[in-house]
Design a protein around this motif. Structure first.
Motif, PDB file in Angstrom:
ATOM      1  N   GLY A  92       0.831  -1.200   0.000  1.00  0.00           N
ATOM      2  CA  GLY A  92       0.000   0.000   0.000  1.00  0.00           C
ATOM      3  C   GLY A  92       0.860   1.242   0.000  1.00  0.00           C
ATOM      4  N   LEU A  93       0.533   2.189  -0.876  1.00  0.00           N
ATOM      5  CA  LEU A  93       1.237   3.465  -0.949  1.00  0.00           C
ATOM      6  C   LEU A  93       0.245   4.598  -0.719  1.00  0.00           C
ATOM      7  N   ASN A  94       0.564   5.470   0.206  1.00  0.00           N
ATOM      8  CA  ASN A  94      -0.238   6.655   0.500  1.00  0.00           C
ATOM      9  C   ASN A  94      -1.704   6.308   0.750  1.00  0.00           C
ATOM     10  N   HIS A  95      -1.940   5.420   1.694  1.00  0.00           N
ATOM     11  CA  HIS A  95      -3.297   5.193   2.187  1.00  0.00           C
ATOM     12  C   HIS A  95      -3.571   6.278   3.227  1.00  0.00           C
ATOM     13  N   ALA A  96      -4.283   7.328   2.820  1.00  0.00           N
ATOM     14  CA  ALA A  96      -4.363   8.558   3.602  1.00  0.00           C
ATOM     15  C   ALA A  96      -5.734   8.752   4.223  1.00  0.00           C
ATOM     16  N   ASN A  97      -5.735   9.327   5.430  1.00  0.00           N
ATOM     17  CA  ASN A  97      -6.954   9.753   6.111  1.00  0.00           C
ATOM     18  C   ASN A  97      -6.967  11.283   6.117  1.00  0.00           C
ATOM     19  N   LEU A  98      -7.906  11.880   5.365  1.00  0.00           N
ATOM     20  CA  LEU A  98      -8.026  13.331   5.257  1.00  0.00           C
ATOM     21  C   LEU A  98      -9.119  13.794   6.206  1.00  0.00           C
ATOM     22  N   LYS A  99      -8.771  14.665   7.165  1.00  0.00           N
ATOM     23  CA  LYS A  99      -9.689  15.022   8.242  1.00  0.00           C
ATOM     24  C   LYS A  99      -9.911  16.536   8.280  1.00  0.00           C
ATOM     25  N   LEU A 100     -11.167  16.937   8.502  1.00  0.00           N
ATOM     26  CA  LEU A 100     -11.533  18.350   8.555  1.00  0.00           C
ATOM     27  C   LEU A 100     -12.407  18.585   9.773  1.00  0.00           C
ATOM     28  N   GLY A 101     -11.998  19.542  10.637  1.00  0.00           N
ATOM     29  CA  GLY A 101     -12.776  19.884  11.814  1.00  0.00           C
ATOM     30  C   GLY A 101     -13.978  20.740  11.462  1.00  0.00           C
TER      31      GLY A 101
END
Length: 283
Positions: A92-101
């Motif tokens: 896996g490459l760049n399995h990202a969690n993008l979070k916004l408050g």
């Protein structure tokens, strides 16, 4: 393993009692300002950055309102053996969690599997690679986000089958209940229960999977810490447990940047061994 599951959740009443005794004075004397996505929390008032990685236990704390946070597996390598010859390997490459408050008590997250390569060897060899699934999550903090020794959150999620070559091409979803407790001498305790409605390819039906975890963290120095975790999953299809022992160091480069590296070591048969390298940052 059932005794481990009972221990985690039988300890919650004790933790709740500790929470009632450890509420920060400021939270009792005045109401927190009503910050939002359009009225961001000033940088001088940001809480310490809290991440859902690198352990499997999700954080009970949120991204501050109006701020953005990225947490990603830069590199993830997994290997799973079935019997003597069959193996499953995954990169896996760049399995990202993008979070916004969004508000003081809520944030929204999008988990993106940017690239996954899977290889099967043995009786049924094959290989596939490409963009994976998307997972939409909303986390709601119930208490402890702005003070106190404990915190609890609820996080429903849904997985979108966007991967054409990887994944199981099915909608799945569930809910996670992460709990956190701050202990003396720079120790921390976390646990969670995750319930997921997963697709069983053999029966072409969905079934329930329960996944409890228990993690302990400790700060060795001001910028260096580490964690040890036991993570399990009860598979209702096989009527058995899968479990791993996870751990690794965490380097807090700045207040807004964190690096980690670690290992998920299998404790049960036919369970994947995983190595990972990750980075998290906040704006």
């Amino acid at each position: 393993m059932l005794s481990f599951y009972c221990l985690v959740f039988c300890s919650l009443p004790v933790a709740l009692s500790a929470q009632s005794q450890g509420v920060a004075p400021d939270s009792l004397n005045r109401r927190p300002p009503q910050y939002s996505l359009l009225r961001p929390v000033p940088r001088a008032r940001l809480r310490p950055m809290s991440t859902d990685r690198p352990d499997a236990t999700e954080s009970a704390y949120l991204v501050d309102a109006g701020h953005f946070q990225v947490e990603t597996d830069v590199l993830r390598l997994g290997r799973q053996r079935f019997g003597k010859q069959d193996t499953h390997q995954e990169l896996g490459l760049n399995h990202a969690n993008l979070k916004l408050g969004l508000t003081r008590t809520m944030d929204v997250q999008l988990v993106v599997e940017s690239y996954t390569a899977q290889t099967e060897r043995g009786e049924h060899p094959g290989a596939r690679a490409g963009f994976g699934d998307l997972t939409l999550r909303v986390k709601r903090n119930l208490w402890g986000n702005d003070g106190g020794r404990t915190a609890l959150a609820l996080m429903p999620f849904v997985k979108l089958p966007t991967g054409r070559r990887t994944g199981n091409h099915n909608w799945e979803g569930g809910v996670v209940a992460p709990f956190a407790c701050q202990l003396p001498h720079d120790w921390s305790l976390g646990s969670q229960l995750q319930a997921t409605w997963v697709r069983d390819e053999a029966t072409a039906r969905h079934c329930l999977e329960l996944a409890p975890t228990l993690t302990v963290g400790h700060d060795l120095y001001k910028t260096l810490g580490g964690f040890v975790e036991v993570a399990g999953a009860w598979d209702w299809r096989e009527r058995g447990w899968a479990a791993t022992l996870n751990g690794g160091p965490i380097w807090r480069v700045t207040d807004n940047v964190q690096l980690d590296v670690g290992l998920n070591y299998p404790l049960t048969k036919d369970t994947e061994t995983t190595y990972f390298l990750g980075v998290s940052f906040r704006r």
